[in-house]
Design an enzyme around this catalytic site. Sequence first.
Site, PDB file in Angstrom:
ATOM      1  N   LYS A 165       0.852  -1.205   0.000  1.00 14.05           N
ATOM      2  CA  LYS A 165       0.000   0.000   0.000  1.00 14.05           C
ATOM      3  C   LYS A 165       0.882   1.248   0.000  1.00 14.05           C
ATOM      4  O   LYS A 165       0.666   2.162  -0.797  1.00 14.05           O
ATOM      5  CB  LYS A 165      -0.873   0.015   1.248  1.00 14.05           C
ATOM      6  CG  LYS A 165      -1.511   1.365   1.556  1.00 14.05           C
ATOM      7  CD  LYS A 165      -2.399   1.364   2.778  1.00 14.05           C
ATOM      8  CE  LYS A 165      -1.683   1.591   4.047  1.00 14.05           C
ATOM      9  NZ  LYS A 165      -1.287   2.970   4.363  1.00 14.05           N
ATOM     10  N   ASN A 166       1.923   1.253   0.847  1.00 17.25           N
ATOM     11  CA  ASN A 166       2.720   2.468   1.025  1.00 17.25           C
ATOM     12  C   ASN A 166       3.724   2.703  -0.087  1.00 17.25           C
ATOM     13  O   ASN A 166       4.481   3.664  -0.036  1.00 17.25           O
ATOM     14  CB  ASN A 166       3.399   2.451   2.405  1.00 17.25           C
ATOM     15  CG  ASN A 166       2.378   2.557   3.510  1.00 17.25           C
ATOM     16  OD1 ASN A 166       1.221   2.902   3.274  1.00 17.25           O
ATOM     17  ND2 ASN A 166       2.774   2.222   4.724  1.00 17.25           N
ATOM     18  N   ARG A 222       0.480  14.301  12.880  1.00 13.87           N
ATOM     19  CA  ARG A 222       0.908  14.127  11.477  1.00 13.87           C
ATOM     20  C   ARG A 222       1.165  15.480  10.780  1.00 13.87           C
ATOM     21  O   ARG A 222       0.579  15.796   9.770  1.00 13.87           O
ATOM     22  CB  ARG A 222      -0.117  13.326  10.687  1.00 13.87           C
ATOM     23  CG  ARG A 222      -0.584  12.041  11.329  1.00 13.87           C
ATOM     24  CD  ARG A 222       0.471  10.967  11.454  1.00 13.87           C
ATOM     25  NE  ARG A 222       0.908  10.396  10.216  1.00 13.87           N
ATOM     26  CZ  ARG A 222       0.315   9.394   9.583  1.00 13.87           C
ATOM     27  NH1 ARG A 222      -0.796   8.903  10.085  1.00 13.87           N
ATOM     28  NH2 ARG A 222       0.795   8.909   8.456  1.00 13.87           N
ATOM     29  N   CYS A 251      -4.483  12.284  12.743  1.00 16.57           N
ATOM     30  CA  CYS A 251      -5.311  11.070  12.680  1.00 16.57           C
ATOM     31  C   CYS A 251      -5.155  10.377  14.033  1.00 16.57           C
ATOM     32  O   CYS A 251      -4.581  10.924  14.968  1.00 16.57           O
ATOM     33  CB  CYS A 251      -4.856  10.168  11.536  1.00 16.57           C
ATOM     34  SG  CYS A 251      -3.257   9.426  11.845  1.00 16.57           S
ATOM     35  N   ASP A 259       4.790   0.447  12.006  1.00 17.48           N
ATOM     36  CA  ASP A 259       3.519  -0.148  11.559  1.00 17.48           C
ATOM     37  C   ASP A 259       3.326  -1.557  12.091  1.00 17.48           C
ATOM     38  O   ASP A 259       2.219  -2.094  12.035  1.00 17.48           O
ATOM     39  CB  ASP A 259       3.445  -0.166  10.020  1.00 17.48           C
ATOM     40  CG  ASP A 259       3.342   1.230   9.467  1.00 17.48           C
ATOM     41  OD1 ASP A 259       3.544   1.404   8.251  1.00 17.48           O
ATOM     42  OD2 ASP A 259       3.093   2.156  10.255  1.00 17.48           O
ATOM     43  N   ARG A 302      -8.491  -0.244   4.759  1.00 19.06           N
ATOM     44  CA  ARG A 302      -7.552   0.681   4.101  1.00 19.06           C
ATOM     45  C   ARG A 302      -6.266  -0.024   3.715  1.00 19.06           C
ATOM     46  O   ARG A 302      -5.581   0.394   2.791  1.00 19.06           O
ATOM     47  CB  ARG A 302      -7.213   1.858   5.032  1.00 19.06           C
ATOM     48  CG  ARG A 302      -8.341   2.836   5.294  1.00 19.06           C
ATOM     49  CD  ARG A 302      -7.852   4.019   6.111  1.00 19.06           C
ATOM     50  NE  ARG A 302      -6.545   4.431   5.662  1.00 19.06           N
ATOM     51  CZ  ARG A 302      -5.504   4.656   6.483  1.00 19.06           C
ATOM     52  NH1 ARG A 302      -5.661   4.505   7.783  1.00 19.06           N
ATOM     53  NH2 ARG A 302      -4.338   5.041   6.010  1.00 19.06           N
TER      54      ARG A 302
HETATM   55  C1  EPZ Z   1       4.367   6.740   6.174  1.00 25.76           C
HETATM   56  O1  EPZ Z   1       3.650   7.786   6.813  1.00 25.76           O
HETATM   57  C2  EPZ Z   1       3.411   5.560   6.111  1.00 25.76           C
HETATM   58  N1  EPZ Z   1       2.233   5.917   5.327  1.00 25.76           N
HETATM   59  C3  EPZ Z   1       2.986   5.166   7.523  1.00 25.76           C
HETATM   60  O2  EPZ Z   1       2.172   3.985   7.390  1.00 25.76           O
HETATM   61  C4  EPZ Z   1       4.228   4.808   8.338  1.00 25.76           C
HETATM   62  O3  EPZ Z   1       3.842   4.512   9.659  1.00 25.76           O
HETATM   63  C5  EPZ Z   1       5.198   6.002   8.318  1.00 25.76           C
HETATM   64  O4  EPZ Z   1       5.510   6.367   6.958  1.00 25.76           O
HETATM   65  C6  EPZ Z   1       6.505   5.664   9.034  1.00 25.76           C
HETATM   66  O5  EPZ Z   1       7.102   4.555   8.434  1.00 25.76           O
HETATM   67  C7  EPZ Z   1       2.313   5.893   3.971  1.00 25.76           C
HETATM   68  O6  EPZ Z   1       3.352   5.636   3.402  1.00 25.76           O
HETATM   69  C8  EPZ Z   1       1.051   6.223   3.215  1.00 25.76           C
HETATM   70  P1  EPZ Z   1       6.590  10.058   8.296  1.00 25.76           P
HETATM   71  P2  EPZ Z   1       4.274   9.293   6.829  1.00 25.76           P
HETATM   72  O7  EPZ Z   1       6.485  11.310   7.503  1.00 25.76           O
HETATM   73  O8  EPZ Z   1       4.952   9.552   5.552  1.00 25.76           O
HETATM   74  C9  EPZ Z   1       6.702  13.278  11.787  1.00 25.76           C
HETATM   75  C10 EPZ Z   1       0.304   2.615   7.755  1.00 25.76           C
HETATM   76  O9  EPZ Z   1      -0.176   2.084   8.774  1.00 25.76           O
HETATM   77  N2  EPZ Z   1       6.628  14.274  10.699  1.00 25.76           N
HETATM   78  O10 EPZ Z   1       7.800   9.201   8.146  1.00 25.76           O
HETATM   79  O11 EPZ Z   1       3.193  10.218   7.262  1.00 25.76           O
HETATM   80  C11 EPZ Z   1       5.386  12.539  11.947  1.00 25.76           C
HETATM   81  O12 EPZ Z   1       4.501  13.279  12.767  1.00 25.76           O
HETATM   82  C12 EPZ Z   1       0.787   4.054   7.817  1.00 25.76           C
HETATM   83  O13 EPZ Z   1       0.432   2.048   6.636  1.00 25.76           O
HETATM   84  C13 EPZ Z   1       6.771  15.627  11.013  1.00 25.76           C
HETATM   85  O14 EPZ Z   1       6.949  15.993  12.176  1.00 25.76           O
HETATM   86  O15 EPZ Z   1       5.331   9.130   7.999  1.00 25.76           O
HETATM   87  C14 EPZ Z   1       5.810  11.248  12.584  1.00 25.76           C
HETATM   88  O16 EPZ Z   1       5.952  11.452  13.978  1.00 25.76           O
HETATM   89  C15 EPZ Z   1       0.598   4.681   9.187  1.00 25.76           C
HETATM   90  N3  EPZ Z   1       6.673  16.541  10.013  1.00 25.76           N
HETATM   91  C16 EPZ Z   1       7.170  10.974  11.960  1.00 25.76           C
HETATM   92  O17 EPZ Z   1       7.620  12.236  11.424  1.00 25.76           O
HETATM   93  C17 EPZ Z   1       6.467  16.173   8.712  1.00 25.76           C
HETATM   94  O18 EPZ Z   1       6.403  17.057   7.834  1.00 25.76           O
HETATM   95  C18 EPZ Z   1       7.145   9.935  10.842  1.00 25.76           C
HETATM   96  O19 EPZ Z   1       6.320  10.427   9.829  1.00 25.76           O
HETATM   97  C19 EPZ Z   1       6.311  14.801   8.418  1.00 25.76           C
HETATM   98  C20 EPZ Z   1       6.412  13.869   9.427  1.00 25.76           C
END
Ligand code: EPZ
Length: 437
Positions: free
Chosen positions: A22-23, A121, A116, A306, A398
């Site tokens: 998915k990701n 996020r 969420c 995850d 999802r």
């Molecule tokens: C991706 O989310 C995945 N989703 C998530 O999978 C996964 O948990 C996550 O990466 C970490 O591996 C998809 O790919 C669609 P991040 P993403 O940006 O990109 C902080 C699932 O269950 N952050 O690496 O949103 C954020 O708050 C989902 O399949 C900022 O502070 O993850 C978090 O604490 C859930 N500012 C951390 O970084 C930003 O601009 C990791 O977020 C962006 C992120």
Amino acid sequence: MSRYIIEGGHRLQGSVCIQGAKNSALPILAACVVGCGEHVIRNCPQLSDVDATVEILRHIGCKVRRDADCIAVDSTNVTAGSIPDLLMHEMRSSVIFLGAIAARIGDAQLSLPGGCEIGLRPIDLHLDALRKLGAVITEEGGRIHLSCPDGLHGATVALSFPSVGATENVLIAACTAKGTTTLINAAREPEISDLADFLNRCGAHISGAGEGIITVEGVRKLHAAEHCVIPDRIAAGSYMIAAAVTRGDVFVENIIPAHLGPMVGLFESFGCRIDMEGRRMHLRAPKRLKAVPAIRTMPYPGFPTDMQAPFMTACAVAEGTGVIVETVFESRFRHVPELLKLGADIFVDGRTAVIKGVPVLNGAVVGASDLRGGFALIAGGLAAQGETTVHSLRHTDRGYHALDTNLRNLGARIRRINDDEEKDEKEYRAGSAGFAE
Ligand code: EPZ
């Protein structure tokens, strides 16, 4: 609202074929917007998040054809640069379209994705990075307006956190920027490499994906390409958990062993025997799992956040006490109160959970509040004695294709009741009562 009814205590045996990731599929579908022509993306999982992404592609002018897990995206006539609020809120990761629309149209409008169940996020890293590439971004009234008056240009972008989404937005936006972009502290997840492979097939010049520093040499434009999405390592790990908590003996087909690296050691610490045979993995679980002392979630190649919730279910039935520290998201323990209803013994303090394994969980009525927490509850129901009802399946829909079918094929006693089915069932009972009189 739909729900699963699970009769627990049945050992899982047999084999399950893993869906596309998915990701990986979501950013790759968004990236189709940059190049012109008809892209063919294979091994796309049939999930509600993919449905939402296809809706957005159609809304901005792409023609999309679907045949099971193959999606054709013709992005010749991309016109609109704004994503409707409804679609943004249906799937917060639609923010990944920002880089694609900026690169193709140079003007984009979307609502802030908002938080969420697992955290706030924020997208500050995305926006700061796109600004460095030349985007002018204003935020007002919960909406983002992005414009690129002089187009996008290469830059050195250093992320303060290896954000997966921010890395993807930079890769997509930088492909056709003027000049070279160097991304420092990039995310190293396998989905990043898959996206880079797709973009390079479209004519991009990306090197270093999967490492902490990625270089993108901008090209004039991208063309259409075909691509096969990598298998979903989180879905694979989830089915492995279902086998582990039911004393199972399961083959997991269509995996990339290296992507499961951060998890395999923990399954072996639980007492599972893991044998890798090419793209197939054989997991044999012990009668009872042994507690794993400490699990800490980290960006790849660390243990994936995850998998935190599903692993917590395994800890809940293991012999001994385990500790899980969630370092990536600030509120990713929403499944704990529901696991407690099943009889788990879990203490949470901030981002740390202490799980004292219990010999038996007992069926209960529980509700999912997020995707991976939902799977954790289903695994709990499979392990528990008696009947478990898991509500709010929109979350697991999802990320898991044909979840109950796959589990039934492994010997689980699980059935899905959707509202309409429930209504029909009530009408049927009322009708048959009438005949009986
Ligand atoms: C991706 O989310 C995945 N989703 C998530 O999978 C996964 O948990 C996550 O990466 C970490 O591996 C998809 O790919 C669609 P991040 P993403 O940006 O990109 C902080 C699932 O269950 N952050 O690496 O949103 C954020 O708050 C989902 O399949 C900022 O502070 O993850 C978090 O604490 C859930 N500012 C951390 O970084 C930003 O601009 C990791 O977020 C962006 C992120």
